[in-house]
Enzyme design. Structure first.
Site, PDB file in Angstrom:
ATOM      1  N   ASN A 151      80.200 -27.127   7.653  1.00 37.23           N
ATOM      2  CA  ASN A 151      78.882 -26.874   7.574  1.00 37.23           C
ATOM      3  C   ASN A 151      78.402 -27.437   9.118  1.00 37.23           C
ATOM      4  O   ASN A 151      76.889 -27.005   8.788  1.00 37.23           O
ATOM      5  CB  ASN A 151      78.842 -29.165   7.580  1.00 37.23           C
ATOM      6  CG  ASN A 151      79.806 -29.243   7.813  1.00 37.23           C
ATOM      7  OD1 ASN A 151      80.532 -29.084   8.269  1.00 37.23           O
ATOM      8  ND2 ASN A 151      79.687 -30.222   8.881  1.00 37.23           N
ATOM      9  N   GLN A 179      78.404 -28.488   1.440  1.00 33.19           N
ATOM     10  CA  GLN A 179      77.431 -27.398   1.575  1.00 33.19           C
ATOM     11  C   GLN A 179      77.696 -26.442   0.954  1.00 33.19           C
ATOM     12  O   GLN A 179      76.325 -25.272   0.569  1.00 33.19           O
ATOM     13  CB  GLN A 179      77.690 -26.701   3.187  1.00 33.19           C
ATOM     14  CG  GLN A 179      77.935 -28.000   3.832  1.00 33.19           C
ATOM     15  CD  GLN A 179      76.469 -27.650   4.081  1.00 33.19           C
ATOM     16  OE1 GLN A 179      75.463 -27.045   4.381  1.00 33.19           O
ATOM     17  NE2 GLN A 179      75.988 -29.288   5.093  1.00 33.19           N
ATOM     18  N   SER A 199      77.394 -33.092  -3.142  1.00 30.85           N
ATOM     19  CA  SER A 199      75.777 -34.184  -2.942  1.00 30.85           C
ATOM     20  C   SER A 199      74.412 -33.600  -3.149  1.00 30.85           C
ATOM     21  O   SER A 199      74.556 -32.089  -3.526  1.00 30.85           O
ATOM     22  CB  SER A 199      76.175 -33.924  -1.234  1.00 30.85           C
ATOM     23  OG  SER A 199      75.147 -35.316  -1.494  1.00 30.85           O
ATOM     24  N   HIS A 201      71.643 -34.414  -2.202  1.00 25.92           N
ATOM     25  CA  HIS A 201      70.345 -33.811  -1.199  1.00 25.92           C
ATOM     26  C   HIS A 201      70.726 -32.613  -0.236  1.00 25.92           C
ATOM     27  O   HIS A 201      69.526 -32.492   0.912  1.00 25.92           O
ATOM     28  CB  HIS A 201      70.267 -35.194  -0.639  1.00 25.92           C
ATOM     29  CG  HIS A 201      71.215 -35.277   0.600  1.00 25.92           C
ATOM     30  ND1 HIS A 201      71.082 -34.759   2.497  1.00 25.92           N
ATOM     31  CD2 HIS A 201      72.520 -35.635   1.044  1.00 25.92           C
ATOM     32  CE1 HIS A 201      72.189 -35.629   3.148  1.00 25.92           C
ATOM     33  NE2 HIS A 201      73.091 -36.285   1.891  1.00 25.92           N
ATOM     34  N   THR A 237      76.179 -50.225 -11.462  1.00 23.47           N
ATOM     35  CA  THR A 237      74.699 -49.614 -12.750  1.00 23.47           C
ATOM     36  C   THR A 237      74.553 -48.360 -11.895  1.00 23.47           C
ATOM     37  O   THR A 237      74.264 -47.615 -10.698  1.00 23.47           O
ATOM     38  CB  THR A 237      73.671 -50.469 -12.819  1.00 23.47           C
ATOM     39  OG1 THR A 237      74.531 -51.752 -12.906  1.00 23.47           O
ATOM     40  CG2 THR A 237      72.596 -50.056 -13.348  1.00 23.47           C
ATOM     41  N   CYS A 335      75.772 -35.659  11.501  1.00 24.79           N
ATOM     42  CA  CYS A 335      76.669 -36.712  12.283  1.00 24.79           C
ATOM     43  C   CYS A 335      76.951 -36.246  13.583  1.00 24.79           C
ATOM     44  O   CYS A 335      77.541 -37.789  13.842  1.00 24.79           O
ATOM     45  CB  CYS A 335      77.411 -36.634  10.854  1.00 24.79           C
ATOM     46  SG  CYS A 335      77.237 -36.370   9.260  1.00 24.79           S
TER      47      CYS A 335
HETATM   48  N1  PLP Z   1      80.706 -33.315   3.402  1.00 25.36           N
HETATM   49  C1  PLP Z   1      80.256 -32.068   4.084  1.00 25.36           C
HETATM   50  C2  PLP Z   1      80.803 -30.557   4.454  1.00 25.36           C
HETATM   51  C3  PLP Z   1      78.873 -32.007   4.718  1.00 25.36           C
HETATM   52  O1  PLP Z   1      78.433 -31.166   5.638  1.00 25.36           O
HETATM   53  C4  PLP Z   1      78.791 -33.451   4.290  1.00 25.36           C
HETATM   54  C5  PLP Z   1      77.500 -34.101   4.911  1.00 25.36           C
HETATM   55  O2  PLP Z   1      76.008 -33.638   5.752  1.00 25.36           O
HETATM   56  C6  PLP Z   1      78.674 -34.266   3.311  1.00 25.36           C
HETATM   57  C7  PLP Z   1      79.856 -34.190   3.142  1.00 25.36           C
HETATM   58  C8  PLP Z   1      78.429 -35.845   3.373  1.00 25.36           C
HETATM   59  O3  PLP Z   1      77.401 -35.705   1.780  1.00 25.36           O
HETATM   60  P1  PLP Z   1      76.827 -36.647   1.759  1.00 25.36           P
HETATM   61  O4  PLP Z   1      75.831 -37.055   2.504  1.00 25.36           O
HETATM   62  O5  PLP Z   1      76.043 -36.514   0.950  1.00 25.36           O
HETATM   63  O6  PLP Z   1      77.036 -38.792   1.840  1.00 25.36           O
END
Ligand code: PLP
Length: 399
Positions: A151, A179, A199, A201, A237, A335
């Site tokens: 990422n 990613q 994921s 988003h 749910t 993060c």
């Molecule tokens: N793993 C990677 C490589 C990510 O880039 C991210 C989000 O930044 C995540 C896990 C976490 O995903 P989520 O935001 O859907 O919990």
């Protein structure tokens, strides 16, 4: 100029296709998918249609896809449940040193519960080499987890070789594809992936929804306990509108993947060229020294990721200045923004604190234009020149 959003790796704007599908679902598909009456049946059908789309997107079977609340939950579930299921066989787990915190902190949790974790080093391009995995594997290794693409620096890992190294030793292989999902072609059967996290988003879908692929050959338990949703493997749910939005985003992303890959590759190169041009020595300013983190744009790097370091400058102050210029980017992983420690990814690749502290990540997406990138490159150079000037004045006691 409007704001320039260059943080698609942190999260992406919703695709119109996902928005339209969700808007409709929020009003019409409100039933509980477990209910036996018509509203429930309609929700159940939408859930299963979406599962089919998601399964096809990675070459999985429908029954191998389990919807979760996103990448973090999928990573937690994969590691914790696999570790518990395989405890009889051993307690050694291997992950790469540059995994997302969703993996690394889950490993810390598991190590407090008696599992032994090995963090595999990566080379200076962020590649986790299959030979180093083979050397780290032990008879008691039960699980290997290496992300498909990083990422922060966009490095694409040799997942197929890593999975086969894990399997030679009888270990289960998990990959965090958050990613890479819908950006790279993924075939879980061909690559022999046992567990895969994704994921919504990150691909123009809604937040709070993702999935864990669990190969039918791998038997792991649940992380969430409660109702019998997701065939008893993930209680709670189902968030049907989010699932519908996710599937619509997957369809839209896949329909233009090839053309978008090509476009983003060109944009990556264009941005780096512009940066080289603007950071050259000028009559009123010196040359700005910057380094590219990760592989050169090409097949070993995620399209859309540009990570650079300006050693001697600090990411946080550059981020603030760029934000005032209308540009949204990040200091590495979203993060870790605000945290004073240097990025563990850049440290893992270079063991260079100054380089890690001066990192900026730009991640581009479908709405990004050349004009935006040229402006951004120009502003990076201007911000860096101003900061260097300020440092010089401080060194000379003027301020
Ligand atoms: N793993 C990677 C490589 C990510 O880039 C991210 C989000 O930044 C995540 C896990 C976490 O995903 P989520 O935001 O859907 O919990």
């Amino acid at each position: 100029m409007d704001r320039i959003y260059l943080d698609y790796a942190a999260t992406s704007p919703m695709r119109p296709e996902a928005l339209d599908a969700m808007r409709d679902a929020l009003t019409s598909t409100y039933g509980n998918a477990s209910a036996v009456y018509e509203e429930g049946a309609r929700a159940k059908k939408a859930l299963e249609d979406a599962r089919e789309i998601v399964a096809d997107s990675v070459g999985a079977e429908r029954t191998e896809i389990f919807f979760t609340s996103g990448g973090t939950e999928s990573d937690n579930w994969a590691l914790i449940a696999a570790a518990e299921a395989l405890r009889e066989k051993g307690s050694h787990i291997i992950v790469s040193a540059i995994e997302h915190h969703a993996i690394l902190r889950t490993c810390e949790y598991l190590s407090r519960r008696g599992f032994e974790i090995t963090e595999l080093p990566v080379n200076s391009e962020g590649v986790c080499e299959p030979e180093s995995l083979r050397a780290a594997i032990r008879p008691d290794t039960i699980l290997v987890s290496v992300m498909t693409a990083n990422n922060e620096v966009g490095t694409i890992q040799p997942v197929e070789e890593l999975a086969s190294a894990a399997h030679e030793a009888g270990a289960v292989f998990h990959t965090d594809a958050v990613q890479a999902y819908c950006r790279l072609r993924i075939d879980v059967k061909k690559t022999e992936i046992d567990l895969l996290s994704a994921s919504a988003h990150k691909i123009g879908g809604p937040k709070g929804i993702g999935f864990l692929y669990i190969s039918k050959n791998v038997k792991i338990g649940a992380l969430m306990h409660g109702g019998y949703q997701e065939r008893g493997r993930r209680a709670g749910t189902e968030n049907i509108p989010a699932v519908i939005g996710f599937a619509a985003a997957v369809k839209a992303a896949l329909s233009k993947r090839e053309q978008e890959q090509k476009r983003e590759y060109e944009l990556q190169r264009y941005f780096l060229e512009k940066l080289t041009e603007y950071t050259k020595e000028t009559p009123d300013g010196e040359e700005i020294h910057w380094l590219l983190n990760g592989p050169e744009p090409g097949e070993r790097r995620l399209f859309g990721n540009i990570s650079i370091s300006l050693p001697g400058l600090t990411s946080d102050s550059m981020l603030i200045a760029l934000n005032l210029d209308g540009i949204a980017c990040s200091a590495g992983s979203a993060c870790t923004t605000g945290a004073p420690e240097p990025s563990h990814v850049i440290m893992g690749m270079h063991a260079d604190r100054e380089r890690a502290l001066g990192t900026l990540r730009f991640s581009i997406g479908e709405n990004t234009t050349e004009e935006e990138l040229a402006y951004t490159a120009e502003r990076i150079a201007a911000v860096a020149r101003r900061m260097i000037k300020l440092q010089r004045m401080q060194e000379n006691g003027f301020i």
